[in-house]
Design an enzyme around this catalytic site. Sequence first.
Site, PDB file in Angstrom:
ATOM      1  N   HIS A 199      60.057  73.449  64.070  1.00 27.88           N
ATOM      2  CA  HIS A 199      61.196  74.215  63.563  1.00 27.88           C
ATOM      3  C   HIS A 199      62.499  73.548  63.983  1.00 27.88           C
ATOM      4  O   HIS A 199      62.510  72.593  64.746  1.00 27.88           O
ATOM      5  CB  HIS A 199      61.144  75.685  64.023  1.00 27.88           C
ATOM      6  CG  HIS A 199      61.524  75.919  65.457  1.00 27.88           C
ATOM      7  ND1 HIS A 199      61.776  77.170  65.965  1.00 27.88           N
ATOM      8  CD2 HIS A 199      61.704  75.063  66.493  1.00 27.88           C
ATOM      9  CE1 HIS A 199      62.091  77.073  67.246  1.00 27.88           C
ATOM     10  NE2 HIS A 199      62.048  75.823  67.597  1.00 27.88           N
ATOM     11  N   HIS A 250      61.492  69.809  65.844  1.00 30.63           N
ATOM     12  CA  HIS A 250      60.664  69.592  67.034  1.00 30.63           C
ATOM     13  C   HIS A 250      59.562  70.642  66.999  1.00 30.63           C
ATOM     14  O   HIS A 250      59.663  71.643  66.286  1.00 30.63           O
ATOM     15  CB  HIS A 250      61.496  69.717  68.316  1.00 30.63           C
ATOM     16  CG  HIS A 250      62.097  71.070  68.483  1.00 30.63           C
ATOM     17  ND1 HIS A 250      63.273  71.440  67.880  1.00 30.63           N
ATOM     18  CD2 HIS A 250      61.663  72.168  69.145  1.00 30.63           C
ATOM     19  CE1 HIS A 250      63.545  72.697  68.169  1.00 30.63           C
ATOM     20  NE2 HIS A 250      62.585  73.174  68.935  1.00 30.63           N
ATOM     21  N   ASP A 280      50.339  77.444  60.914  1.00 28.87           N
ATOM     22  CA  ASP A 280      49.807  76.388  61.792  1.00 28.87           C
ATOM     23  C   ASP A 280      49.985  75.003  61.174  1.00 28.87           C
ATOM     24  O   ASP A 280      49.661  74.793  60.000  1.00 28.87           O
ATOM     25  CB  ASP A 280      48.321  76.670  62.057  1.00 28.87           C
ATOM     26  CG  ASP A 280      47.746  75.736  63.115  1.00 28.87           C
ATOM     27  OD1 ASP A 280      48.478  75.389  64.070  1.00 28.87           O
ATOM     28  OD2 ASP A 280      46.580  75.341  62.983  1.00 28.87           O
ATOM     29  N   HIS A 281      50.501  74.076  61.979  1.00 28.38           N
ATOM     30  CA  HIS A 281      50.766  72.694  61.552  1.00 28.38           C
ATOM     31  C   HIS A 281      51.761  72.616  60.395  1.00 28.38           C
ATOM     32  O   HIS A 281      51.727  71.686  59.601  1.00 28.38           O
ATOM     33  CB  HIS A 281      49.469  71.949  61.215  1.00 28.38           C
ATOM     34  CG  HIS A 281      48.723  71.532  62.454  1.00 28.38           C
ATOM     35  ND1 HIS A 281      48.135  72.441  63.298  1.00 28.38           N
ATOM     36  CD2 HIS A 281      48.498  70.313  62.986  1.00 28.38           C
ATOM     37  CE1 HIS A 281      47.568  71.794  64.298  1.00 28.38           C
ATOM     38  NE2 HIS A 281      47.780  70.501  64.144  1.00 28.38           N
ATOM     39  N   HIS A 303      56.477  73.278  68.734  1.00 26.27           N
ATOM     40  CA  HIS A 303      56.077  74.159  69.840  1.00 26.27           C
ATOM     41  C   HIS A 303      54.599  74.500  69.690  1.00 26.27           C
ATOM     42  O   HIS A 303      54.082  74.546  68.578  1.00 26.27           O
ATOM     43  CB  HIS A 303      56.855  75.477  69.822  1.00 26.27           C
ATOM     44  CG  HIS A 303      58.291  75.330  70.190  1.00 26.27           C
ATOM     45  ND1 HIS A 303      58.716  75.160  71.486  1.00 26.27           N
ATOM     46  CD2 HIS A 303      59.405  75.330  69.426  1.00 26.27           C
ATOM     47  CE1 HIS A 303      60.031  75.066  71.505  1.00 26.27           C
ATOM     48  NE2 HIS A 303      60.491  75.159  70.268  1.00 26.27           N
ATOM     49  N   GLU A 313      56.784  81.095  72.969  1.00 26.09           N
ATOM     50  CA  GLU A 313      57.258  79.827  72.401  1.00 26.09           C
ATOM     51  C   GLU A 313      57.015  78.702  73.401  1.00 26.09           C
ATOM     52  O   GLU A 313      56.690  77.572  73.033  1.00 26.09           O
ATOM     53  CB  GLU A 313      58.736  79.916  72.038  1.00 26.09           C
ATOM     54  CG  GLU A 313      59.212  78.721  71.248  1.00 26.09           C
ATOM     55  CD  GLU A 313      60.586  78.948  70.670  1.00 26.09           C
ATOM     56  OE1 GLU A 313      60.696  79.149  69.458  1.00 26.09           O
ATOM     57  OE2 GLU A 313      61.559  78.941  71.449  1.00 26.09           O
ATOM     58  N   CYS A 318      67.336  72.280  70.344  1.00 27.40           N
ATOM     59  CA  CYS A 318      66.645  72.971  69.243  1.00 27.40           C
ATOM     60  C   CYS A 318      67.366  72.800  67.919  1.00 27.40           C
ATOM     61  O   CYS A 318      66.857  73.210  66.871  1.00 27.40           O
ATOM     62  CB  CYS A 318      66.494  74.454  69.572  1.00 27.40           C
ATOM     63  SG  CYS A 318      65.183  74.729  70.763  1.00 27.40           S
TER      64      CYS A 318
HETATM   65 NI    NI Z   1      62.410  75.118  69.541  1.00 24.22          NI
END
Ligand code: NI
Length: 137
Positions: free
Chosen positions: A17, A42, A82-83, A44, A127, A36
């Site tokens: 995100h 990037h 996911d992914h 998580h 997160e 961020c």
């Molecule tokens: Ni982040």
Amino acid sequence: MRNKIAVYRKEHFNAAHRLNNDSLSKEENTLLFGKCNYANYHGHNYELIVKVTGEIDEKTGYVIDTKILSELIKKFVLNRFDHRNLNLDVEEFKNLNPTAENIAIVIFNILRPLISNNLELKVILYETERNYVEYPA
Ligand code: NI
């Protein structure tokens, strides 16, 4: 009235995100979101905990069958998140900053109609190991 009991199902997904508020300047976004806000996203490793609270069903002895709960989460949340790149791939975040807070609310709103009205639902989303949110509070 019988006692209520909570059932938890823990799931996991990886996603990318970027936090950004389009109505703010580049400088303000950098100041607000730091790393961020990096342009190229990037990732998580999100830990998702779904809590379902209610009375035990006399026939099954369950509040909710965790196999069914797990399948709902996989089908309607993990398969979509996911992914993925949350900003680009997930419709709900086209115009919504994908903070942990907003992701938890989106997940709650996806699951709520799928779970019986007699049962309370709560979404806990990690997160990072140290940062997590809970909805509803
Ligand atoms: Ni982040």
